[in-house]
Design an enzyme around this catalytic site. Structure first.
Site, PDB file in Angstrom:
ATOM      1  N   LYS A 228       0.666  -0.854  -0.034  1.00 20.32           N
ATOM      2  CA  LYS A 228      -0.091  -0.099  -0.008  1.00 20.32           C
ATOM      3  C   LYS A 228       0.972   1.596  -0.505  1.00 20.32           C
ATOM      4  CE  LYS A 228      -3.554  -1.009  -0.752  1.00 20.32           C
ATOM      5  NZ  LYS A 228      -5.453  -1.678   0.378  1.00 20.32           N
ATOM      6  N   ARG A 262      -5.056  -9.706   3.304  1.00 16.21           N
ATOM      7  CA  ARG A 262      -4.941  -9.438   1.616  1.00 16.21           C
ATOM      8  C   ARG A 262      -3.283  -9.421   1.754  1.00 16.21           C
ATOM      9  NH1 ARG A 262      -5.924  -6.898  -2.086  1.00 16.21           N
ATOM     10  NH2 ARG A 262      -7.016  -7.399  -4.352  1.00 16.21           N
TER      11      ARG A 262
END
Length: 303
Positions: A228, A262
């Site tokens: 991210k 995830r």
């Protein structure tokens, strides 16, 4: 911390969450993906990638046909269906895997569930409540994610939230009420605080620092921290170079009671969690544990 256990009904299956975190491996059927779009390839390649992720230790596979990148428009419903349904059908039929579909479109979710998906991973924050109708009718589990931006729109405003943690808590509580009012069982809901979605890196970090507060909502947590932007902002690394930072975030989220992680690099995360669990005493270690001789040294190369 001791992670609360949940039995999540999911289209005729049950996801037994708690204890060790589940690993959700990512299969992108979206060439525009920010992290690995150039590697999407054919449906055969996507199914082969899913098989590799399962071999590496993935507990379920998340298939997405439209990237969240904001520099391209949304794709048509039928195009997204054409991208994900054949892949989901093959992963469930040929590999026997549990599959989630990453979509915010009710029509795509319905087609994906018919093809074998048991979980809908909605990154829109249930912007279209009809998605909840699909889950209620089919019995699929539903991930509710925090975001204040519409799909494919970018919101990066340092002053947007008076208190971003309270916004996440209030938003997710409201989305739970909406989903349940449309017939989704409370037990079928999973929550995602939405790292990077409608948040600056600093706001994402603030939310993750207060992750324990999300347990008050009483549902399992899906943590999507792999590669991210907040990791890249802290480390100065591009998406494909963020594994070290991702592992740090994975360890933190595990400590804070995350139920599903995830991730893109399943093998690396599995190895990290194995060593971590052994050192914490959570994984039994055989007193006769030894290292295979073949693994003691790097192989010699000719020349």
């Amino acid at each position: 911390m001791v992670t609360r256990r949940f039995a999540v009904p999911a289209a005729g299956r049950t996801l037994e969450l708690g204890g060790r975190p589940w690993l959700m491996g990512v299969v992108n059927a979206s060439p525009e993906s920010f992290s690995d779009g150039a590697l999407v390839g054919t449906a055969d390649a996507q199914v082969a990638h899913a098989a590799q992720l399962l071999a590496e230790g993935a507990d379920l596979i998340d298939v997405g046909g439209e990237s969240a990148v904001t520099n391209r428009p949304a794709i048509a419903v039928q195009e997204e269906i054409d991208r994900v349904v054949p892949v989901i059908a093959r992963i469930t039929r040929e590999l026997g895997a549990l599959v989630s579909v990453d979509t915010y479109k009710p029509e795509v979710a319905e087609a994906a569930i018919a093809a074998g998906a048991v979980l809908v991973n909605d990154v829109s924050g249930l912007r279209d409540p009809a998605l909840a109708d699909v889950c209620a009718r089919t019995g699929a589990a539903l991930v509710l994610m925090h975001t204040r931006a519409a799909p494919k729109q970018r919101l990066q405003d340092p002053g947007h939230y008076p208190d971003v943690v309270q916004d996440v808590l209030g938003f997710l509580a409201d989305r739970m009420r909406v989903a349940m009012a449309r017939g989704v069982a409370a037990a079928a809901l999973i929550l995602d605080p939405g790292p990077d979605f409608a948040k600056t890196p600093s706001q994402t970090i603030d939310v993750l620092r207060h992750l324990n507060e999300l347990h008050a909502l009483g549902r399992p947590l899906l943590m999507a921290v792999s590669r991210k932007d907040f990791v890249g902002a802290l480390t100065g690394r591009r998406p494909s170079e963020r594994l070290a930072g991702t592992l740090a975030a994975v360890g933190y989220c595990t400590d804070a009671g995350g139920h599903i992680l995830r991730v893109h690099e399943v093998a690396a995360v599995r190895e990290y969690l194995t060593v971590r669990a052994a050192l914490l005493g959570e994984l039994p270690v055989d007193p006769a544990l030894t290292l295979a001789e073949s693994l003691r040294h790097e192989p010699r190369t000719a020349g």
